[in-house]
Design a protein around this motif. Structure first.
Motif, short mmCIF file in Angstrom:
data_model
loop_
_atom_site.label_atom_id
_atom_site.label_comp_id
_atom_site.label_asym_id
_atom_site.label_seq_id
_atom_site.Cartn_x
_atom_site.Cartn_y
_atom_site.Cartn_z
N UNK A 56 0.86 -1.19 0.00
CA UNK A 56 0.00 0.00 0.00
C UNK A 56 0.88 1.23 0.00
N UNK A 57 0.61 2.13 -0.95
CA UNK A 57 1.35 3.40 -1.01
C UNK A 57 0.39 4.54 -0.73
N UNK A 58 0.84 5.42 0.15
CA UNK A 58 0.16 6.68 0.43
C UNK A 58 1.24 7.75 0.36
N UNK A 59 0.87 9.01 0.23
CA UNK A 59 1.89 10.05 0.17
C UNK A 59 2.87 9.95 1.35
N UNK A 60 4.14 9.73 1.03
CA UNK A 60 5.19 9.71 2.04
C UNK A 60 5.40 8.41 2.77
N UNK A 61 4.62 7.36 2.46
CA UNK A 61 4.77 6.10 3.19
C UNK A 61 4.35 4.92 2.31
N UNK A 62 5.01 3.79 2.51
CA UNK A 62 4.63 2.54 1.86
C UNK A 62 4.60 1.45 2.93
N UNK A 63 3.60 0.58 2.88
CA UNK A 63 3.45 -0.47 3.87
C UNK A 63 3.25 -1.81 3.18
N UNK A 64 4.06 -2.79 3.55
CA UNK A 64 3.93 -4.14 3.03
C UNK A 64 3.20 -4.97 4.09
N UNK A 65 2.12 -5.65 3.69
CA UNK A 65 1.29 -6.38 4.64
C UNK A 65 1.02 -7.79 4.15
N UNK A 66 1.15 -8.76 5.05
CA UNK A 66 0.71 -10.13 4.78
C UNK A 66 -0.63 -10.31 5.46
N UNK A 67 -1.62 -10.83 4.72
CA UNK A 67 -2.93 -11.14 5.28
C UNK A 67 -3.15 -12.63 5.14
N UNK A 68 -3.32 -13.31 6.27
CA UNK A 68 -3.51 -14.75 6.27
C UNK A 68 -4.93 -15.14 5.90
N UNK A 69 -5.22 -16.42 5.90
CA UNK A 69 -6.56 -16.89 5.53
C UNK A 69 -7.60 -16.48 6.57
N UNK A 70 -8.85 -16.32 6.14
CA UNK A 70 -9.93 -15.99 7.08
C UNK A 70 -10.03 -17.04 8.18
N UNK A 71 -10.33 -16.59 9.40
CA UNK A 71 -10.41 -17.48 10.55
C UNK A 71 -11.81 -18.03 10.77
N UNK A 72 -12.79 -17.51 10.06
CA UNK A 72 -14.17 -17.94 10.27
C UNK A 72 -14.83 -17.13 11.37
N UNK A 73 -16.13 -17.23 11.46
CA UNK A 73 -16.88 -16.50 12.47
C UNK A 73 -17.83 -15.50 11.85
N UNK A 74 -18.51 -14.72 12.67
CA UNK A 74 -19.56 -13.81 12.17
C UNK A 74 -19.01 -12.61 11.40
N UNK A 75 -17.75 -12.26 11.59
CA UNK A 75 -17.13 -11.16 10.84
C UNK A 75 -15.85 -11.69 10.20
N UNK A 76 -15.37 -11.00 9.17
CA UNK A 76 -14.15 -11.43 8.50
C UNK A 76 -12.97 -11.09 9.41
N UNK A 77 -12.28 -12.12 9.89
CA UNK A 77 -11.10 -11.95 10.73
C UNK A 77 -9.95 -12.75 10.15
N UNK A 78 -8.77 -12.17 10.20
CA UNK A 78 -7.59 -12.87 9.69
C UNK A 78 -6.34 -12.29 10.31
N UNK A 79 -5.27 -13.08 10.31
CA UNK A 79 -3.99 -12.59 10.79
C UNK A 79 -3.49 -11.54 9.80
N UNK A 80 -2.92 -10.46 10.33
CA UNK A 80 -2.35 -9.41 9.50
C UNK A 80 -1.00 -9.02 10.09
N UNK A 81 0.03 -9.09 9.26
CA UNK A 81 1.38 -8.73 9.68
C UNK A 81 1.89 -7.63 8.76
N UNK A 82 2.24 -6.48 9.34
CA UNK A 82 2.78 -5.37 8.54
C UNK A 82 4.26 -5.27 8.76
#
Length: 82
Positions: A56-82
């Protein structure tokens, strides 16, 4: 970190803004531009595992993120590592 998100559909921007304000939300930052690029291995291993790497690029910053598989449940939840 575990990311949880809920996406809601509204008929208009104004209807969404009113719903947020009614729930007690307030504007803390005006609009911003984000550019996202998604990456996978040549054989599609991340997609097959319901995972993704995002740059993800925004003015002045870039962020690399890993998003793991959905964990299940009533809302979308997943591991996220930046």
């Amino acid at each position: 970190m575990i990311e949880s998100e809920v996406k809601l559909r509204f008929d208009s921007y104004e209807a969404a803004r009113q719903a947020v304000e009614t729930a007690g939300g307030r504007l803390v930052r005006s609009s911003r531009v984000q550019h996202d690029r998604f990456f996978d291995t040549r054989d599609g291993a991340l997609r097959a595992a319901a995972s993704v790497v995002r740059l993800r690029r925004e003015p002045g910053v870039a962020t690399l993120t890993f998003k793991g598989p959905p964990l299940g449940g009533p809302v979308k939840s997943r591991e996220e590592i930046e």
